[in-house]
Design a protein around this motif. Sequence first.
Motif, PDB file in Angstrom:
ATOM      1  N   THR A  36      -1.679  -7.001  26.316  1.00  0.00           N
ATOM      2  CA  THR A  36      -1.895  -8.391  25.898  1.00  0.00           C
ATOM      3  C   THR A  36      -3.072  -8.524  24.941  1.00  0.00           C
ATOM      4  O   THR A  36      -3.477  -9.646  24.616  1.00  0.00           O
ATOM      5  CB  THR A  36      -2.144  -9.257  27.139  1.00  0.00           C
ATOM      6  N   ARG A  37      -3.622  -7.432  24.480  1.00  0.00           N
ATOM      7  CA  ARG A  37      -4.749  -7.494  23.552  1.00  0.00           C
ATOM      8  C   ARG A  37      -4.277  -7.920  22.160  1.00  0.00           C
ATOM      9  O   ARG A  37      -3.115  -7.810  21.803  1.00  0.00           O
ATOM     10  CB  ARG A  37      -5.422  -6.120  23.461  1.00  0.00           C
ATOM     11  N   TRP A  38      -5.251  -8.397  21.375  1.00  0.00           N
ATOM     12  CA  TRP A  38      -4.956  -8.751  19.989  1.00  0.00           C
ATOM     13  C   TRP A  38      -4.652  -7.510  19.162  1.00  0.00           C
ATOM     14  O   TRP A  38      -3.787  -7.524  18.302  1.00  0.00           O
ATOM     15  CB  TRP A  38      -6.146  -9.505  19.374  1.00  0.00           C
ATOM     16  N   LEU A  39      -5.380  -6.430  19.431  1.00  0.00           N
ATOM     17  CA  LEU A  39      -5.200  -5.189  18.703  1.00  0.00           C
ATOM     18  C   LEU A  39      -4.838  -4.078  19.673  1.00  0.00           C
ATOM     19  O   LEU A  39      -5.519  -3.897  20.695  1.00  0.00           O
ATOM     20  CB  LEU A  39      -6.477  -4.817  17.935  1.00  0.00           C
ATOM     21  N   ASN A  40      -3.779  -3.342  19.363  1.00  0.00           N
ATOM     22  CA  ASN A  40      -3.365  -2.203  20.170  1.00  0.00           C
ATOM     23  C   ASN A  40      -3.844  -0.908  19.518  1.00  0.00           C
ATOM     24  O   ASN A  40      -4.359  -0.914  18.394  1.00  0.00           O
ATOM     25  CB  ASN A  40      -1.848  -2.180  20.319  1.00  0.00           C
ATOM     26  N   ASN A  41      -3.650   0.195  20.215  1.00  0.00           N
ATOM     27  CA  ASN A  41      -4.020   1.481  19.625  1.00  0.00           C
ATOM     28  C   ASN A  41      -2.981   1.900  18.583  1.00  0.00           C
ATOM     29  O   ASN A  41      -1.974   1.228  18.364  1.00  0.00           O
ATOM     30  CB  ASN A  41      -4.167   2.547  20.713  1.00  0.00           C
ATOM     31  N   ARG A  42      -3.244   3.013  17.933  1.00  0.00           N
ATOM     32  CA  ARG A  42      -2.374   3.443  16.831  1.00  0.00           C
ATOM     33  C   ARG A  42      -0.961   3.751  17.301  1.00  0.00           C
ATOM     34  O   ARG A  42       0.007   3.465  16.596  1.00  0.00           O
ATOM     35  CB  ARG A  42      -2.988   4.675  16.152  1.00  0.00           C
ATOM     36  N   LEU A  43      -0.837   4.355  18.490  1.00  0.00           N
ATOM     37  CA  LEU A  43       0.488   4.724  18.993  1.00  0.00           C
ATOM     38  C   LEU A  43       1.331   3.481  19.268  1.00  0.00           C
ATOM     39  O   LEU A  43       2.512   3.419  18.888  1.00  0.00           O
ATOM     40  CB  LEU A  43       0.353   5.571  20.255  1.00  0.00           C
TER      41      LEU A  43
END
Length: 227
Positions: A36-43
């Motif tokens: 639910t974050r605004w930014l996810n990791n690269r994967l």
Amino acid sequence: MVLNFFDQFMSPTHLGIPLIALALTLPWILYPTPSTRWLNNRLSTLQSWFIGQFTKQLFLPLNKPGHKWATILTSLMIFLITLNMLGLLPYTFTPTTQLSLNMGFAVPLWLATVILGMRTQPTHSLGHLLPEGTPTLLIPVLIIIETISLLIRPLALGVRLTANLTAGHLLIQLIATAAFVLLPMMTTVAALTTILLFLLTLLEVAVAMIQAYVFVLLLSLYLQENI
């Protein structure tokens, strides 16, 4: 003792329990769950981008009623790609080499498209069985031929996926066995055979992805005819 090359396609069991269920549930563990974050990791970002691009490309020619199938067809595409790719690893089993499993995917989805067409536009769906302008004497023959071609679609889906993966795996095993046998006798030929094996493995990776895409693409074409 000479083993049968087709033994690799037998469903493995442990203590009498078939392990195909484990092979079917494993792919879902490998993919990260969107947070639910605004930014996810690269994967997660790469995964979301791939799913979005594939869904857009697949459903671009379909009408809006067919967009309801986006979730199930996209999930099926990722599921088949993962199963096919995992089957290329050593000491693994490819469930999609089993015709029964592929038919279990093909028949319900094909039947759902046919039932959808019969429910929403029965005249148009039945019109595919008899082309316009057919001579009267050929009407019974054409209806039978078109009905058979309609019923053979799920079989063609399942057999295509099974045959391509089975042939690729069997060819890889044959060439690997030849390279192993030739190594003590003809080292140069064994090295060339190993290079051929590496190239064939790359080809099989491409086949594993393409066949999953073709399976879902044909289902989308069947859906397009019935919406």
